[in-house]
Motif scaffolding. Structure first.
Motif, short mmCIF file in Angstrom:
data_model
loop_
_atom_site.label_atom_id
_atom_site.label_comp_id
_atom_site.label_asym_id
_atom_site.label_seq_id
_atom_site.Cartn_x
_atom_site.Cartn_y
_atom_site.Cartn_z
N GLU A 66 -8.47 32.40 -29.56
CA GLU A 66 -9.84 32.08 -29.19
C GLU A 66 -10.69 32.26 -30.44
N VAL A 67 -11.81 31.56 -30.49
CA VAL A 67 -12.73 31.66 -31.62
C VAL A 67 -14.08 32.13 -31.09
N VAL A 68 -14.64 33.14 -31.75
CA VAL A 68 -15.98 33.64 -31.41
C VAL A 68 -16.86 33.48 -32.64
N PHE A 69 -17.81 32.56 -32.56
CA PHE A 69 -18.82 32.42 -33.60
C PHE A 69 -19.98 33.34 -33.25
N VAL A 70 -20.45 34.09 -34.23
CA VAL A 70 -21.67 34.87 -34.06
C VAL A 70 -22.69 34.24 -35.01
N ASP A 71 -23.63 33.52 -34.42
CA ASP A 71 -24.51 32.64 -35.17
C ASP A 71 -25.90 33.23 -35.33
N ASP A 72 -26.29 33.45 -36.57
CA ASP A 72 -27.63 33.94 -36.90
C ASP A 72 -28.48 32.83 -37.52
N SER A 73 -28.10 31.60 -37.31
CA SER A 73 -28.72 30.45 -37.98
C SER A 73 -30.10 30.10 -37.46
N SER A 74 -30.85 29.44 -38.34
CA SER A 74 -32.14 28.88 -37.96
C SER A 74 -32.08 27.35 -38.00
N ASP A 75 -30.88 26.81 -38.23
CA ASP A 75 -30.70 25.36 -38.24
C ASP A 75 -29.94 24.93 -36.98
N ASP A 76 -29.22 23.83 -37.07
CA ASP A 76 -28.52 23.29 -35.90
C ASP A 76 -27.07 23.77 -35.78
N THR A 77 -26.70 24.85 -36.44
CA THR A 77 -25.32 25.33 -36.40
C THR A 77 -24.82 25.55 -34.98
N CYS A 88 -11.44 21.20 -29.66
CA CYS A 88 -10.52 22.29 -29.98
C CYS A 88 -9.55 22.55 -28.83
N PRO A 89 -8.30 22.89 -29.15
CA PRO A 89 -7.33 23.18 -28.11
C PRO A 89 -7.43 24.61 -27.58
N PHE A 90 -8.31 25.42 -28.15
CA PHE A 90 -8.47 26.80 -27.70
C PHE A 90 -9.94 27.07 -27.42
N PRO A 91 -10.22 28.14 -26.67
CA PRO A 91 -11.61 28.44 -26.31
C PRO A 91 -12.46 28.80 -27.53
N VAL A 92 -13.68 28.30 -27.53
CA VAL A 92 -14.65 28.58 -28.58
C VAL A 92 -15.92 29.10 -27.90
N THR A 93 -16.39 30.25 -28.35
CA THR A 93 -17.60 30.86 -27.82
C THR A 93 -18.63 30.97 -28.94
N VAL A 94 -19.90 30.79 -28.60
CA VAL A 94 -20.97 30.98 -29.57
C VAL A 94 -21.90 32.07 -29.03
N ILE A 95 -22.11 33.07 -29.85
CA ILE A 95 -23.11 34.09 -29.56
C ILE A 95 -24.23 33.86 -30.57
N HIS A 96 -25.38 33.38 -30.08
CA HIS A 96 -26.50 33.15 -31.00
C HIS A 96 -27.42 34.35 -30.96
N ARG A 97 -27.74 34.86 -32.13
CA ARG A 97 -28.61 36.03 -32.23
C ARG A 97 -29.94 35.61 -32.84
N ASP A 98 -30.99 35.63 -32.02
CA ASP A 98 -32.33 35.31 -32.53
C ASP A 98 -32.83 36.39 -33.47
N ALA A 99 -32.47 37.63 -33.17
CA ALA A 99 -32.84 38.77 -34.02
C ALA A 99 -31.55 39.39 -34.54
N PRO A 100 -31.07 38.91 -35.69
CA PRO A 100 -29.77 39.36 -36.20
C PRO A 100 -29.79 40.80 -36.73
N GLU A 101 -29.60 41.73 -35.83
CA GLU A 101 -29.58 43.14 -36.23
C GLU A 101 -28.30 43.47 -36.99
N GLY A 102 -28.46 44.17 -38.11
CA GLY A 102 -27.31 44.60 -38.88
C GLY A 102 -26.75 43.57 -39.81
N GLY A 103 -27.37 42.41 -39.93
CA GLY A 103 -26.90 41.38 -40.86
C GLY A 103 -25.48 40.95 -40.59
N LEU A 104 -24.74 40.68 -41.66
CA LEU A 104 -23.36 40.23 -41.54
C LEU A 104 -22.48 41.25 -40.82
N GLY A 105 -22.62 42.52 -41.17
CA GLY A 105 -21.84 43.57 -40.51
C GLY A 105 -22.13 43.64 -39.03
#
Length: 193
Positions: A66-77, A88-105
């Protein structure tokens, strides 16, 4: 790129909500168990289709993924991920964070919390980390009974290709040794081509 094993309460290597089942053995070599690929993103819509294509080509069908994207973008990502995930042949999830706490970590931690399997691979969306290493990372971790596997450009067979400038090279040199010093579990390593 790192691979982390998250032991479960039942001791079987899967947490509640994990991808179902593990794989049997082929030719006497244990197949890797299920894997969650966590990918933090920040305005990287141009790379998403290619990254998912590379993941699809690299992860064998016998490896539940499975793929989990954690998206802090301000564009169309976020929208691009949703559209590209349809192929995709496997599940893909997107977690969009409007307030990206902790940055990349913080994004990595958020993705790890959402993971549904015992093995978690963290990779960048900038196409610098080769998805072809995912099966090897997980297999190395299982073979070595490691809790953490780190792919390094600085092992024999690794490459610094694609690192622009001295700053990227210096930053790249720092992290590979740090998990060994701070991890209470066993560590293994794999080269990044």
């Amino acid at each position: 790129m790192t691979s982390h094993h998250r032991p479960s309460a039942d001791g079987l290597g899967f947490s509640p909500g994990a991808l179902e089942g593990t794989l049997g053995e082929t030719a006497g070599v244990a197949e890797p168990a299920a894997v969650t690929v966590v990918i933090p993103t920040f305005n990287e819509s141009a790379n998403i289709r290619e990254l998912l294509h590379r993941l699809t080509d690299s992860v064998p069908a016998r490896l539940p993924c499975e793929v989990v994207f954690v998206d802090d973008s301000s564009d169309d990502t976020q929208a691009v991920i949703a559209e590209a995930a349809q192929d995709c042949p496997f599940p893909v999830t997107v977690i969009h964070r409007d307030a990206p706490e902790g940055g990349l970590g913080g994004a990595v931690v958020e993705g790890m919390k959402a993971a549904g399997s015992g093995w978690i691979v963290v990779m960048d969306a900038d196409l610098q980390h080769p998805p072809s290493l995912i099966p090897e990372l997980v297999a190395t971790g299982e073979k070595e009974s490691a809790d953490l596997v780190v792919a390094s450009r600085y092992l024999p067979g690794g490459s610094r290709a694609g690192l622009a400038g001295g700053y990227r090279v210096a930053v790249s040199r720092g992290p590979p040794g740090s998990p060994r010093g701070s991890s209470p579990g066993r560590c293994a390593a794999s080269a990044t081509p």
